[in-house]
Design a protein around this motif. Structure first.
Motif, PDB file in Angstrom:
ATOM      1  N   ILE A  15       0.844  -1.182   0.000  1.00  0.00           N
ATOM      2  CA  ILE A  15       0.000   0.000   0.000  1.00  0.00           C
ATOM      3  C   ILE A  15       0.887   1.243   0.000  1.00  0.00           C
ATOM      4  O   ILE A  15       2.055   1.182   0.371  1.00  0.00           O
ATOM      5  N   MET A  16       0.319   2.368  -0.417  1.00  0.00           N
ATOM      6  CA  MET A  16       1.068   3.617  -0.479  1.00  0.00           C
ATOM      7  C   MET A  16       0.727   4.553   0.672  1.00  0.00           C
ATOM      8  O   MET A  16       1.526   5.392   1.056  1.00  0.00           O
ATOM      9  N   ASN A  17      -0.484   4.427   1.223  1.00  0.00           N
ATOM     10  CA  ASN A  17      -0.981   5.396   2.177  1.00  0.00           C
ATOM     11  C   ASN A  17      -1.695   4.686   3.314  1.00  0.00           C
ATOM     12  O   ASN A  17      -2.367   3.674   3.103  1.00  0.00           O
ATOM     13  N   TYR A  18      -1.579   5.224   4.525  1.00  0.00           N
ATOM     14  CA  TYR A  18      -2.202   4.574   5.669  1.00  0.00           C
ATOM     15  C   TYR A  18      -3.725   4.502   5.554  1.00  0.00           C
ATOM     16  O   TYR A  18      -4.364   3.682   6.210  1.00  0.00           O
ATOM     17  N   TYR A  19      -4.331   5.327   4.694  1.00  0.00           N
ATOM     18  CA  TYR A  19      -5.774   5.249   4.487  1.00  0.00           C
ATOM     19  C   TYR A  19      -6.179   3.900   3.884  1.00  0.00           C
ATOM     20  O   TYR A  19      -7.342   3.502   3.961  1.00  0.00           O
ATOM     21  N   GLU A  20      -5.228   3.228   3.273  1.00  0.00           N
ATOM     22  CA  GLU A  20      -5.509   1.931   2.658  1.00  0.00           C
ATOM     23  C   GLU A  20      -5.420   0.779   3.652  1.00  0.00           C
ATOM     24  O   GLU A  20      -5.692  -0.370   3.303  1.00  0.00           O
ATOM     25  N   LEU A  21      -5.029   1.063   4.888  1.00  0.00           N
ATOM     26  CA  LEU A  21      -4.925   0.009   5.890  1.00  0.00           C
ATOM     27  C   LEU A  21      -6.304  -0.579   6.189  1.00  0.00           C
ATOM     28  O   LEU A  21      -7.265   0.144   6.407  1.00  0.00           O
TER      29      LEU A  21
END
Length: 203
Positions: A15-21
């Motif tokens: 993933i690139m961004n913590y929003y994708e966790l």
């Protein structure tokens, strides 16, 4: 004492961004460190698979957070190296934000492995990370990598110096050295990860 078989570890996703966790009810252990500290190499050694984690020929190019499944309820999380020498400033800031958000907010995070090249002192972002973790009470393993590149005397000296340097933090920190050529080093780290896994699994 039970030991985990890391040989079945496989790459799950990037993933690139913590929003994708996504929510994960199991146990995660994160690997952090500067570029070229050897994070990919150590994951490959643990899994006995030299092709599992990509070892970049140009340190600082990786900009994704990579997840590896060890067991159904256990994952290793490989963060991009601090420094990010080959990427732009916007991406650097985003990656640092991702790391610190993850450390402060990830409920399934149960322990941290910080890798540092034994030939150098631990650096500013390592110290910032330790200070963040001090409030989380998470256990930490600091691995001084590339220990085959220094003498036995200097290895002992570096380990002692680091123990003295971090003693004032009063944290649950274990320190070890690591060389991919030393099987006992790999065993020690596997053992520590296994202890953490079974400790938190049984809570």
């Amino acid at each position: 004492m039970k030991y985990i078989n890391f040989n079945k570890t496989f790459f799950l996703k990037s993933i690139m961004n913590y929003y994708e966790l996504k929510y994960f009810s199991g146990i995660e252990i994160a690997f952090l460190g500067y570029s070229n500290s050897g994070k990919s190499s150590i994951i490959n050694c643990l899994s006995n698979n030299n092709k599992l984690a990509r070892v970049s020929k140009s340190p600082g190019c990786t900009n994704t957070i990579n997840f590896f499944n060890v067991l159904l309820d256990f994952r290793l999380v490989d963060f991009p190296g601090y420094g990010y020498s080959k990427i732009d400033n916007f991406t650097k800031k985003l990656l640092e934000k991702n790391i610190f958000f993850y450390l402060k907010n990830r409920k399934c995070l149960k322990a941290i492995v910080i890798l540092s090249d034994i030939r150098f002192s631990i650096k500013s972002l390592d110290k910032i990370t330790l200070n963040i973790l001090k409030h989380s009470l998470l256990p930490v393993l600091i691995v001084l990598t590339k220990s085959d590149k220094v003498s036995k005397y200097n290895k002992k000296k570096k380990l002692l110096h680091l123990r003295n340097e971090i003693s004032s933090l009063n944290m649950n920190i274990t320190i070890c050295s690591f060389s991919k050529f030393n099987k006992s080093d790999i065993f020690f780290i596997k053992n520590q990860l296994s202890i953490w896994y079974f400790l938190y699994k049984n809570k």
